[in-house]
Scaffold this motif. Sequence first.
Motif, PDB file in Angstrom:
ATOM      1  N   LYS A 139      -4.952  -2.592   5.934  1.00 43.76           N
ATOM      2  CA  LYS A 139      -5.902  -1.708   5.245  1.00 43.76           C
ATOM      3  C   LYS A 139      -5.605  -1.661   3.736  1.00 43.76           C
ATOM      4  O   LYS A 139      -6.514  -1.566   2.928  1.00 43.76           O
ATOM      5  N   SER A 140      -4.326  -1.737   3.378  1.00 44.00           N
ATOM      6  CA  SER A 140      -3.959  -1.584   1.972  1.00 44.00           C
ATOM      7  C   SER A 140      -4.154  -2.863   1.158  1.00 44.00           C
ATOM      8  O   SER A 140      -4.167  -2.824  -0.061  1.00 44.00           O
ATOM      9  N   LYS A 141      -4.316  -3.996   1.826  1.00 43.59           N
ATOM     10  CA  LYS A 141      -4.533  -5.268   1.123  1.00 43.59           C
ATOM     11  C   LYS A 141      -6.024  -5.454   0.852  1.00 43.59           C
ATOM     12  O   LYS A 141      -6.854  -5.021   1.625  1.00 43.59           O
ATOM     13  N   HIS A 165      -1.732  -0.484   8.790  1.00 44.32           N
ATOM     14  CA  HIS A 165      -1.644   0.132   7.470  1.00 44.32           C
ATOM     15  C   HIS A 165      -1.564  -0.937   6.368  1.00 44.32           C
ATOM     16  O   HIS A 165      -2.247  -0.840   5.352  1.00 44.32           O
TER      17      HIS A 165
END
Length: 146
Positions: free
Chosen positions: A142-144, A139
């Motif tokens: 994916k968020s970076k 997660h």
Amino acid sequence: MDSQFATKVMLVDDEEEFIDLMSQRLETRGLKVVAVTCGEEAVAAVEDRNIDVAVVDLAMPGIDGIETLQRVKAKRPDIEVIMLTGHATLHSGIEAMKHGARDYLEKPVDLNVLMEAIRAAKNERMTSLKKKSAEEVKHILKSKSW
């Protein structure tokens, strides 16, 4: 076994003789034991201690084993709980499992059976924690935007 990685077990039972004897027997086998004599103490103990497995007596004064199980799981869902009882019924076993108990054993419990249940519960907890960590890393990646 390195004590840093020893399985940490919390025994919850209102029978002090049982808890003293079982604590000694489990510690002799390399486990770290926290012993408490009521459900309220168990719920408080999970807040400030790293516990892998709780072994909880079903019939206790004050909050009983099922309520102790529910409160422990509410605070720390990662702790595996094994219920112990001298008064096993199908209904109480089903109730315990519905509320998240991993196992349900009858007293007097055979030490080898209890050790195997604790070992299996610890393995289940470690697998679950690893999976959760891997999902958290995925997660974050994916968020970076790098």
